[in-house]
Design a protein around this motif. Structure first.
Motif: not given
Length: 337
Positions: A116-120, A172-180
């Motif tokens: 999760l921290f790596e995503m951020a 969700l870390v990136t605050r996406p608009s679309l999840l696949i």
């Protein structure tokens, strides 16, 4: 700016079996079209048997598979063939995947919270350590977890349900608009499936996130979806509002699938599971209807002529039973008789 979040236009994928020049061609996805509204989040399900092409559609949207033809347009921008790393990161920041098996998603020798921290870090979500921690905590809270619960723990120290929730939190870390989400509950214990499914419904409502839900399970699809696309050997054979398709199916294939799951039941799965390796390539490349061999209503025209898309009763259906050509033929035969 386009009012469409995602537009998929005439998307096709052809695989070459046994070599490009001397082998056979298998059209895994045949001219798939759909869109998602930017202002109204929804859960759109692609459902079908193994080998139907639903996962290939998802992989092409994610950029993991190159389309043979067609376009993927995100917020008015063509993202079909993104090559620059910066542009790809910008796209993936808003369109995030959730894969089938959470135990394969995470390295068993790596602590879960580090992902999760790596995503951020990778997507430059926050500048300071405090901001990163706050963002990670918020993502975990949105899926019913806390950083304290998972901090310093390895994948094998969490349950399948917890690990899949961490997968969602990471996306969700990136605050996406679309999840696949590709078969996100198939590897989770039956007792935990509905909690994951409910999570997607909550994300749509609370965080305005649209979800492209890939599944072979009609029960969970009916439970959370707004619309559904039924796929058969590369074709979308019926597409529309979930209630219309599930409660009054038009295509014979959809009707047969629903007979195997008579009532919404998280345990229910389709009785017939067709493996891609067991299918004859000729059935994928058939000029006519892909369901011809199994359809109880098959007609002569179905064998050699590809069915058109017909808009009927609030949904699209790809079937000769509802085409004008069949109606005109019947009228002509009545006149002759």
């Amino acid at each position: 700016m386009s009012n469409k979040l995602l537009e998929v236009k005439d998307l096709e994928k052809v695989f070459h079996l046994g070599g490009r020049f001397f082998g056979s061609k298998l059209k895994a996805v045949n001219k798939v079209n759909f869109d998602l509204d930017a202002e109204k989040p929804e859960i759109l399900t692609f459902a079908g048997e193994t080998g139907s092409g639903k996962t290939t559609v998802a992989r092409m949207i994610l950029g993991l598979e190159t389309p043979t033809s067609g376009e993927v347009i995100y917020k008015g921008r063509n993202v079909t063939h993104i090559k620059k790393r910066k542009e790809l990161l910008e796209y993936m920041k808003e369109v995030q995947p959730i894969f089938q098996n959470p135990f394969e998603t995470f390295n068993p020798l790596k602590k879960v919270d580090s992902y999760l921290f790596e995503m951020a870090e990778n997507y430059e979500i926050a500048k300071t350590k405090e901001e990163k921690q706050k963002g990670v905590e918020e993502s975990l809270n949105s899926v019913g977890l806390t950083l304290k619960e998972i901090k310093g723990r390895y994948p094998n120290e969490l349950s399948g349900g917890q690990l899949q929730r961490v997968s969602v939190a990471r996306a969700l870390v990136t605050r996406p608009s679309l999840l696949i989400a590709d078969e996100p509950v198939s590897m989770v214990d039956a007792s935990l499936r509905m909690s994951i499914v409910n999570l997607f419904a909550e994300l749509k409502t609370k965080y305005n996130v649209s979800v492209l839900y890939i599944t072979h399970d009609l029960a969970t699809a009916y439970y959370i979806s707004d619309r559904i696309a039924i796929m058969l050997r590369g074709d979308v054979v019926e597409f529309g509002d979930i209630d219309k398709v599930m409660l009054s199916p038009l295509h014979p294939y959809t009707q047969i699938l629903l007979e195997s799951v008579p009532q919404p039941d998280p345990e229910g799965t389709w009785k017939e599971d067709i493996k891609l390796s067991s299918l004859e390539v000729k059935e994928f490349s058939r000029l006519g209807c892909k369901f011809y061999e199994r359809c109880p209503f098959a007609m002569k025209i179905c064998k050699d002529v590809e069915p058109p898309y017909v808009f009927k009763d609030g949904r699209e259906v790809k079937c000769h039973l509802y085409s004008e050509e069949i109606k005109n033929t019947e009228k002509s035969e009545e006149t002759v008789n």
